[in-house]
Design a protein around this motif. Sequence first.
Motif, short mmCIF file in Angstrom:
data_model
loop_
_atom_site.label_atom_id
_atom_site.label_comp_id
_atom_site.label_asym_id
_atom_site.label_seq_id
_atom_site.Cartn_x
_atom_site.Cartn_y
_atom_site.Cartn_z
N VAL A 196 0.84 -1.20 0.00
CA VAL A 196 0.00 0.00 0.00
C VAL A 196 0.87 1.25 0.00
O VAL A 196 0.61 2.22 -0.72
N LEU A 197 1.93 1.24 0.81
CA LEU A 197 2.82 2.40 0.87
C LEU A 197 3.50 2.64 -0.48
O LEU A 197 3.64 3.78 -0.92
N GLU A 198 3.93 1.57 -1.14
CA GLU A 198 4.60 1.75 -2.42
C GLU A 198 3.65 2.28 -3.49
O GLU A 198 4.05 3.05 -4.36
N ARG A 199 2.38 1.89 -3.40
CA ARG A 199 1.41 2.49 -4.33
C ARG A 199 1.22 3.97 -4.02
O ARG A 199 1.11 4.80 -4.92
N SER A 200 1.17 4.31 -2.74
CA SER A 200 1.02 5.71 -2.34
C SER A 200 2.22 6.53 -2.81
O SER A 200 2.07 7.67 -3.26
N ILE A 201 3.40 5.95 -2.71
CA ILE A 201 4.61 6.64 -3.18
C ILE A 201 4.53 6.88 -4.68
O ILE A 201 4.82 7.98 -5.17
N SER A 202 4.13 5.86 -5.43
CA SER A 202 4.02 6.00 -6.88
C SER A 202 3.01 7.08 -7.25
O SER A 202 3.26 7.89 -8.16
N ARG A 203 1.88 7.12 -6.55
CA ARG A 203 0.87 8.14 -6.85
C ARG A 203 1.38 9.54 -6.52
O ARG A 203 1.13 10.48 -7.26
N ALA A 204 2.05 9.67 -5.38
CA ALA A 204 2.57 10.99 -5.00
C ALA A 204 3.63 11.46 -5.99
O ALA A 204 3.65 12.64 -6.37
N GLU A 205 4.50 10.56 -6.42
CA GLU A 205 5.52 10.93 -7.41
C GLU A 205 4.86 11.33 -8.73
O GLU A 205 5.28 12.30 -9.38
N ALA A 206 3.82 10.59 -9.13
CA ALA A 206 3.12 10.93 -10.37
C ALA A 206 2.43 12.28 -10.25
O ALA A 206 2.44 13.08 -11.19
N GLU A 207 1.82 12.56 -9.09
CA GLU A 207 1.15 13.85 -8.93
C GLU A 207 2.16 14.99 -8.93
O GLU A 207 1.88 16.07 -9.46
N ALA A 208 3.35 14.77 -8.35
CA ALA A 208 4.38 15.81 -8.36
C ALA A 208 4.78 16.14 -9.80
O ALA A 208 4.95 17.31 -10.16
N ARG A 209 4.91 15.11 -10.64
CA ARG A 209 5.23 15.35 -12.05
C ARG A 209 4.10 16.08 -12.75
O ARG A 209 4.32 16.97 -13.57
N TRP A 210 2.85 15.69 -12.42
CA TRP A 210 1.69 16.37 -13.01
C TRP A 210 1.63 17.83 -12.60
O TRP A 210 1.30 18.70 -13.41
N LEU A 211 1.97 18.14 -11.36
CA LEU A 211 1.99 19.53 -10.90
C LEU A 211 3.04 20.34 -11.66
O LEU A 211 2.81 21.51 -12.01
N ASP A 212 4.20 19.73 -11.94
CA ASP A 212 5.21 20.40 -12.76
C ASP A 212 4.64 20.71 -14.14
O ASP A 212 4.85 21.80 -14.70
N HIS A 213 3.93 19.74 -14.71
CA HIS A 213 3.32 19.92 -16.03
C HIS A 213 2.27 21.03 -15.98
O HIS A 213 2.22 21.88 -16.87
N CYS A 214 1.44 21.03 -14.92
CA CYS A 214 0.42 22.08 -14.78
C CYS A 214 1.06 23.45 -14.72
O CYS A 214 0.61 24.39 -15.39
N GLU A 215 2.10 23.58 -13.92
CA GLU A 215 2.76 24.88 -13.76
C GLU A 215 3.33 25.37 -15.08
O GLU A 215 3.18 26.54 -15.44
N ALA A 216 3.98 24.45 -15.82
CA ALA A 216 4.55 24.83 -17.10
C ALA A 216 3.47 25.25 -18.10
O ALA A 216 3.60 26.24 -18.81
N ARG A 217 2.37 24.51 -18.14
CA ARG A 217 1.30 24.84 -19.07
C ARG A 217 0.64 26.17 -18.70
O ARG A 217 0.34 26.99 -19.57
N LEU A 218 0.41 26.39 -17.42
CA LEU A 218 -0.21 27.64 -16.99
C LEU A 218 0.67 28.84 -17.30
O LEU A 218 0.18 29.91 -17.67
N LEU A 219 1.97 28.66 -17.17
CA LEU A 219 2.89 29.74 -17.53
C LEU A 219 2.83 30.03 -19.02
O LEU A 219 2.81 31.18 -19.46
N ARG A 220 2.80 28.96 -19.83
CA ARG A 220 2.75 29.15 -21.28
C ARG A 220 1.46 29.85 -21.70
O ARG A 220 1.45 30.64 -22.65
N LEU A 221 0.38 29.56 -21.00
CA LEU A 221 -0.90 30.18 -21.33
C LEU A 221 -1.12 31.49 -20.61
O LEU A 221 -2.20 32.08 -20.70
N HIS A 222 -0.10 31.94 -19.86
CA HIS A 222 -0.15 33.23 -19.15
C HIS A 222 -1.23 33.27 -18.07
O HIS A 222 -1.77 34.33 -17.78
N VAL A 223 -1.56 32.10 -17.52
CA VAL A 223 -2.48 32.08 -16.39
C VAL A 223 -1.73 32.43 -15.12
O VAL A 223 -2.26 33.04 -14.21
N THR A 224 -0.46 32.02 -15.05
CA THR A 224 0.44 32.57 -14.04
C THR A 224 1.46 33.38 -14.81
O THR A 224 1.80 33.07 -15.95
#
Length: 203
Positions: free
Chosen positions: A155-183
């Motif tokens: 269970v912990l290893e699945r939680s780690i995988s999900r957290a790592e995936a969400e961290a990568r997704w947040l990086d993607h969100c930040e980059a996209r929002l910057l490109r679209l001038h939302v931030t």
Amino acid sequence: MSLRHGLLALLEEGPAHGSLLRTAYATRTGAPPPALGRVHAALGRLERDGMVVREGVDEAGRGRYVLTGAGRAELRDWYVRPARGEGPPCDEFVLKLVLAVRAVLTARAPEADVRRIVETRRRQVSGALHDYVRQRAEVLALPPEHPAELARLLVLERSISRAEAEARWLDHCEARLLRLHVTDGAEGPPGTVDHPARGAPRR
């Protein structure tokens, strides 16, 4: 995680009362213990459906539940059925993010701090990931003959995988929002849309 079928699996090990099942559920799965009222409600529905029956009481007067033949058949069927998908993400953070982005883009709330929303979530995910990794190290330090700890490790290893995936997704969100001038990077109040002058092309 199915509490209904988790209780059936635990009762396959032998008769038990609600409080014992609640503790065993958390120990076996690594999940937080469900509310005792929720456990008793689930047991009541299983009894109504003929999956379990109450059989006697323990020394404290608590009713013990026993798995029936129908309950065993349901448990066997559940093990081989495909797990139900969780569907699209609808948690509070995703809802907050998409509504804030829409508010900024439509100028209904141009002061919405989208960058702070993402950064707050990033800190939350980072803290959770650190805690999961710490717990995994504690489990790995134990002798390998602990079956309950193996379940917790999975269970912990699945939680780690999900957290790592969400961290990568947040990086993607930040980059996209910057490109679209939302931030806006560093040119104005955080979270505002970087509007070009009328008629000028966007950068």
